[in-house]
Design an enzyme around this catalytic site. Structure first.
Site, PDB file in Angstrom:
ATOM      1  N   GLU A   1       0.870  -0.732  -0.351  1.00 29.60           N
ATOM      2  CA  GLU A   1      -0.080  -0.404  -0.170  1.00 29.60           C
ATOM      3  C   GLU A   1       0.792   1.268  -0.259  1.00 29.60           C
ATOM      4  O   GLU A   1       1.724   1.709   0.878  1.00 29.60           O
ATOM      5  CB  GLU A   1      -0.650  -0.192   0.760  1.00 29.60           C
ATOM      6  CG  GLU A   1      -1.447  -1.040   1.102  1.00 29.60           C
ATOM      7  CD  GLU A   1      -2.967  -0.902   0.858  1.00 29.60           C
ATOM      8  OE1 GLU A   1      -3.227  -0.230  -0.382  1.00 29.60           O
ATOM      9  OE2 GLU A   1      -3.628  -1.460  -0.526  1.00 29.60           O
TER      10      GLU A   1
ATOM     11  N   CYS B   1      -2.143   9.494   2.096  1.00 25.96           N
ATOM     12  CA  CYS B   1      -1.425   8.968   1.346  1.00 25.96           C
ATOM     13  C   CYS B   1      -2.627   9.540   0.482  1.00 25.96           C
ATOM     14  O   CYS B   1      -2.164   9.415  -0.908  1.00 25.96           O
ATOM     15  CB  CYS B   1      -0.946   7.920   1.156  1.00 25.96           C
ATOM     16  SG  CYS B   1      -2.858   6.933   1.868  1.00 25.96           S
TER      17      CYS B   1
HETATM   18  P1  NAD Z   1       7.968   4.892   4.946  1.00 26.21           P
HETATM   19  O1  NAD Z   1       7.856   4.018   4.018  1.00 26.21           O
HETATM   20  O2  NAD Z   1       9.286   5.482   5.066  1.00 26.21           O
HETATM   21  O3  NAD Z   1       7.905   4.103   6.144  1.00 26.21           O
HETATM   22  C1  NAD Z   1       7.280   2.423   6.325  1.00 26.21           C
HETATM   23  C2  NAD Z   1       7.532   1.663   7.624  1.00 26.21           C
HETATM   24  O4  NAD Z   1       8.683   1.408   6.560  1.00 26.21           O
HETATM   25  C3  NAD Z   1       7.891   2.330   9.059  1.00 26.21           C
HETATM   26  O5  NAD Z   1       7.910   1.414   9.294  1.00 26.21           O
HETATM   27  C4  NAD Z   1       9.126   2.105   8.592  1.00 26.21           C
HETATM   28  O6  NAD Z   1      10.342   1.623   9.943  1.00 26.21           O
HETATM   29  C5  NAD Z   1      10.145   1.176   7.259  1.00 26.21           C
HETATM   30  N1  NAD Z   1      11.141   1.639   6.832  1.00 26.21           N
HETATM   31  C6  NAD Z   1      11.282   2.726   6.123  1.00 26.21           C
HETATM   32  N2  NAD Z   1      13.237   2.358   5.495  1.00 26.21           N
HETATM   33  C7  NAD Z   1      12.979   0.989   5.313  1.00 26.21           C
HETATM   34  C8  NAD Z   1      14.128   0.579   4.950  1.00 26.21           C
HETATM   35  N3  NAD Z   1      14.871   0.459   4.015  1.00 26.21           N
HETATM   36  N4  NAD Z   1      13.372  -0.942   4.722  1.00 26.21           N
HETATM   37  C9  NAD Z   1      12.695  -1.987   5.285  1.00 26.21           C
HETATM   38  N5  NAD Z   1      12.188  -0.910   6.222  1.00 26.21           N
HETATM   39  C10 NAD Z   1      12.021   0.407   6.943  1.00 26.21           C
HETATM   40  O7  NAD Z   1       6.800   5.714   4.985  1.00 26.21           O
HETATM   41  P2  NAD Z   1       6.003   6.053   6.551  1.00 26.21           P
HETATM   42  O8  NAD Z   1       7.298   8.260   5.893  1.00 26.21           O
HETATM   43  O9  NAD Z   1       6.377   6.196   7.682  1.00 26.21           O
HETATM   44  O10 NAD Z   1       4.958   6.968   5.145  1.00 26.21           O
HETATM   45  C11 NAD Z   1       4.966   7.714   4.801  1.00 26.21           C
HETATM   46  C12 NAD Z   1       4.140   7.590   3.276  1.00 26.21           C
HETATM   47  O11 NAD Z   1       3.571   5.961   3.384  1.00 26.21           O
HETATM   48  C13 NAD Z   1       4.046   7.706   2.198  1.00 26.21           C
HETATM   49  O12 NAD Z   1       4.535   7.244   0.559  1.00 26.21           O
HETATM   50  C14 NAD Z   1       2.387   7.583   2.368  1.00 26.21           C
HETATM   51  O13 NAD Z   1       1.872   7.869   0.504  1.00 26.21           O
HETATM   52  C15 NAD Z   1       2.606   6.772   2.217  1.00 26.21           C
HETATM   53  N6  NAD Z   1       1.455   6.025   2.461  1.00 26.21           N
HETATM   54  C16 NAD Z   1       0.581   4.671   2.341  1.00 26.21           C
HETATM   55  C17 NAD Z   1      -0.443   4.502   2.324  1.00 26.21           C
HETATM   56  C18 NAD Z   1      -1.608   3.303   1.289  1.00 26.21           C
HETATM   57  O14 NAD Z   1      -2.418   2.806   2.171  1.00 26.21           O
HETATM   58  N7  NAD Z   1      -1.392   3.182   0.841  1.00 26.21           N
HETATM   59  C19 NAD Z   1      -1.575   4.472   3.937  1.00 26.21           C
HETATM   60  C20 NAD Z   1      -0.915   5.650   3.747  1.00 26.21           C
HETATM   61  C21 NAD Z   1       0.951   5.638   3.782  1.00 26.21           C
END
Ligand code: NAD
Length: 462
Positions: free
Chosen positions: A214, A248
């Site tokens: 997602e 998002c």
């Molecule tokens: P992110 O991708 O930075 O982090 C999400 C999760 O991944 C966190 O738990 C983090 O610890 C982990 N993570 C981060 N870097 C990682 C890596 N290198 N390896 C493994 N795990 C890692 O996202 P965020 O900043 O928490 O959220 C914002 C993003 O999420 C935006 O792009 C937003 O559009 C998207 N989002 C999508 C939805 C949806 O339902 N489609 C909902 C909410 C947010």
């Protein structure tokens, strides 16, 4: 971070327990979901509100509406339908297989990993957990490190309700995620950015683990010349400034027919003041950017645009002491501007004008497929033209974000904005394998398939 052996021990415990959990009845699963509902709706409700206020000053009512309500509603929907979803479904069998019956069984995937983001931590951690429990899986949850107070409350809820060999929550930084991703899960449900989505998919490919991704991206909003401008502005303000734009499916940028831009901007200035007063910083209905890193990213993008032939139509101020950014509408002319290159994920709304709809549609199609695409129009012809000539995870016409709230609609992106769907039956399907079952009743009914290949058999085939 704990050492990697701790994670593999936990994984192995869940693996050993997966058939016990997988063989639970629909009644037992509903009981668990109802306990989770009670923990969120009653026992820990105030703790959740307080934690989200500590994490980024999220207003209490916004927590109730965007974090607690959707999870409670999802549990209600799933518990009403689970009996039906878990029934072995009989499907028809072709004549050539005469003497057999065919079924589809929604069996659990097994041991699942759910990695969630910080922007709606309760909703986006417990939402997929509901589908996973409904499917009969064991689960390891890894919430975001950026909302630590909320993670603590979620950790307590999980520890109070579940044995760790069924559901466990692990708090930790990126490294924790990376260690967990080395394990051979049966399914990974990840919510976050497209960049990290690729890392997750890459790790999953090592074990051919199925994934639900997602993700996010730039969700466009078209306002055409027929739109009701007052109403469109009000709804766009709701979509863009709830959670301070850290959503998002928030409208990421506007494409407005050039003939109505003046009226749109005028209405925006009027309505934004009515909702948040002259100074949104003093409003108790407006939250903050989650941390300094994201604040700096947003301010850099804003300043970059200001230096590139843009015009701040409304807002544009910020306060570094408090991670505060004013609700901002900005006309952007330079396509190279950072605001038009990356997902904004904050309270800055760039506006571009178009001369005819083809131009707007071409612009959208020149970018990655969005998670959401919004249309404000009274014209069926224009609306159908946009829908038919673009691609998106979901679309809402004459509103935004509401597509998220209907359990009968699949929620998710397409390609860069995501793979797989969540919510209701679609979420349940992600956490189950559709196992096919063919039972033969009459001995020898399809014997003609095997040698010897006689003339009689050839005639039957012809
Ligand atoms: P992110 O991708 O930075 O982090 C999400 C999760 O991944 C966190 O738990 C983090 O610890 C982990 N993570 C981060 N870097 C990682 C890596 N290198 N390896 C493994 N795990 C890692 O996202 P965020 O900043 O928490 O959220 C914002 C993003 O999420 C935006 O792009 C937003 O559009 C998207 N989002 C999508 C939805 C949806 O339902 N489609 C909902 C909410 C947010």
């Amino acid at each position: 971070m704990k050492d990697s052996n701790t994670y593999s021990e936990l994984f192995n415990k869940q693996k050993a327990n997966q058939f016990y959990i997988g063989n639970t009845t629909y009644k037992e699963r509903i009981k668990k979901l109802k306990k989770l509902k009670d923990a969120i709706e009653h026992t820990n409700k105030q703790a959740i509100r307080d934690a989200l206020y500590q994490d980024f000053k999220k207003p209490q009512l916004e927590v109730d509406l965007t974090e607690i309500y959707p999870v409670i509603d999802e549990i209600k929907f799933v518990t009403q339908n689970l009996k039906h979803w878990l029934k072995r479904e009989q499907v028809s069998t072709p004549m050539a297989l005469f003497g057999s019956s065919s079924y589809i069984i929604n069996e659990p995937k097994g041991v699942c990993l759910i990695i969630s983001p910080w922007n709606y931590p309760i909703n986006l951690t417990f939402g997929p957990l509901i589908s996973a429990i409904a499917g009969g899986n064991t689960v390891i949850l890894k919430p975001s490190e950026m909302t630590p107070n909320t993670s603590k409350v979620m950790s307590k809820i999980i520890a109070d309700l579940f044995d760790e060999n069924e559901v466990a929550l692990i708090e930790g930084e990126v490294e924790t995620s990376q260690e967990l991703l080395k394990l051979p899960f049966n399914h990974i449900f990840f919510t976050g950015s497209p960049a990290v989505g690729k890392i997750v998919m890459n790790a999953a490919s090592k074990h051919l683990t199925s994934v639900t991704l997602e993700l996010g991206g730039k969700s466009p909003t078209i306002v055409d010349e027929t739109a009701n401008i007052e109403k469109a502005v009000g709804k766009i303000i709701y979509g863009k400034f709830t959670n301070t734009g850290q959503t998002c499916i928030a409208p990421d940028y506007l494409l407005i027919d050039e003939r109505i831009k003046g009226d749109f901007v005028k209405s925006f200035k009027k309505q934004i003041t009515e909702l948040f007063s002259e100074n949104a910083e003093a409003s108790d209905s407006y939250s903050r950017i989650v941390n300094q890193k994201h604040f700096k990213r947003l301010v850099d993008s804003l300043e970059d645009s200001k230096n590139r032939n843009s015009k701040v139509e409304s807002g544009g101020n910020y306060n570094v002491e408090d991670n505060y950014i004013e609700p901002t509408l900005i006309s952007v002319l330079d396509e190279e501007s950072q605001l038009m290159q990356e997902e904004i994920f904050g309270p800055i709304l760039p506006l571009k004008t178009y001369k005819d709809l083809n131009e707007a549609v071409d612009y959208i199609n020149s970018k990655e497929k969005p998670l959401a695409l919004y249309i404000y129009s009274k014209s069926k012809k224009n609306t159908d033209f946009i829908i038919d000539n673009t691609r998106a995870g979901g679309t809402c016409v004459n509103h935004n974000m509401l597509q998220y709230l209907n359990h009968n609609l699949p929620f998710g992106g397409s390609n860069n904005s995501g793979i797989g769907k969540s919510h209701g039956y679609f979420g349940f399907l992600e956490f189950t394998n559709q196992r096919s079952l063919l039972k033969q009743h009459t001995l020898g009914a399809v014997d003609f398939l095997k040698p010897p290949y006689t003339n009689l058999k050839q005639k039957l085939v012809d």
